[in-house]
Design an enzyme around this catalytic site. Structure first.
Site, PDB file in Angstrom:
ATOM      1  CB  SER A 131      -0.945   0.012   1.204  1.00 14.66           C
ATOM      2  OG  SER A 131      -0.214   0.143   2.401  1.00 14.66           O
ATOM      3  CE  LYS A 168      -2.859   2.027   4.308  1.00 17.67           C
ATOM      4  NZ  LYS A 168      -2.219   0.828   4.926  1.00 17.67           N
TER       5      LYS A 168
END
Lengths: 214, 214
Positions: A131, A168
């Site tokens: 990701s 993230k």
DNA sequence: GTTTATACTGTAAATATATACAGTATTGGG
DNA sequence: CCCAATACTGTATATATTTACAGTATAAAC
């Protein structure tokens, strides 16, 4: 048993000196201290050194360049990973419900010079998934993490959400936090702090990629 | 393994430097060396230091007071007192015409657990540019390099072409070698081994990213 | 509400340090 | 024998570094 504790700034100075000795091989000068901390006057560094000497954590040898030495007193106030001697734990998969640094999560310990990283890492976390691919963080990479609950917009964070640990990019607007992937194939995670608990476990401060898959 | 062994005097100097660092806390100056050995000229010390640097056992940081550091090579000739793991040299910009591991190219040395990497690294090379971006190798990353002249198709190599050192993916067909970038903005480099010299300096075996730019 | 400590800016100077240049003497190897 | 490397003396200088002095601003301490 120091009489007066160090101020936050003094602690930073002390840690810098300690790191400098460990990584560069000799203590810094006033001017090098000033450059690192952004002082425009070498006297700012000088004053700090005097204060640290007063509090007994360093010794200053008069008239000798780089004549700084750490005393026995300075050890306790230094973070545990200050020298290359203390190993960095590698955290693999984080078991649900357990603190990141719980024994069960630690796969191994590596000795890594902490001065390799611009920010002091406390542990390595194995990244799963792609990701964050476009930030150059790939599946299997080891993320060097600095343990802190504070994050600024744009920083890469290790966050815990519903007992899941994820890496993230952090973005916050009021009570709304977005956890942004760096890969168009993934969706941002949006969290309303009023309804959901989000724990910032730390900041990503570097990467170690143990192999280049060919 | 050293080409030229140290002279007896040079060994004494080296041991004094090592002891000084261990006991005093920072390296000696030329004048302190001279005082200890009875030299009447600081240049006697200077010459010795140059010789030691030439033989690769110390590094001299130009213009910095007490800018002496021991290298990995110095260890065998030192008493076994402070035995640490051999550090990984960090190679910055490689000066044209010089071997990669020449003193002048080595910025620093870091103690990094070699078992962190699947393949044993010999040095770290600072990557410049983004030609390998899509392989997750970014500008400023430190490439862990295993020194070898052999490369297989598909491996990330450190190659030297016209005295330029570059990091690319290796592909060979007969006497035609392609050095492939991992970024559509860059062009592959094609080399005909019959007309141009290509030296494989080593294989990329890992990455260390010292900071995550936010 | 006036100290005291902290945390700096800005300037200046003494001195510590690195380092160039010009030599001398000795040694071992080709 | 002569060359190159070693091991120094002696002098000089640019610059790196410490360190003093004179301030400003702020927060905690008394």
């Amino acid at each position: 048993m120091r009489e007066k504790p160090l101020t936050k700034r003094q602690e930073e100075i002390l840690i810098f000196i300690s790191d400098h000795i460990a990584s560069v091989g000799f203590p810094p000068t006033r001017s090098e201290l000033s450059k690192h901390f952004g002082f425009r006057s070498p006297n700012a560094a000088e004053s700090h050194l005097r204060a640290l000497q007063q509090k007994g954590v360093i010794r200053i040898e008069a008239g000798r360049s780089r004549g700084l030495t750490l005393t026995a007193l300075s050890r306790p106030s230094l973070p545990p990973s200050n020298t290359a001697r203390t190993p960095l734990p590698l955290v693999g998969r984080v078991a649900a419900g357990s603190p990141i640094l719980a024994q069960e999560n630690i796969e191994h310990e590596y000795r890594v010079d902490p001065s390799l990283f611009s920010f002091r890492p406390h542990y390595l976390l194995r990244v799963e998934g792609n990701s964050m691919r476009d930030a150059g963080i790939l599946d299997g990479d080891l993320l060097a993490v600095h343990r802190t609950p504070e994050a600024q917009n744009g920083q890469v964070v290790v966050a815990r959400l519903d007992d899941e640990v994820t890496v993230k990019r952090f973005k916050r607007k009021g009570h709304l936090v977005s956890l942004l992937p760096e890969n168009p194939d993934f969706q941002p995670i949006k969290v309303d702090l009023r309804h959901q608990e989000l724990v910032i476990e730390g900041l990503g401060v570097g990467i170690v990629r143990p192999q280049l898959d060919n």
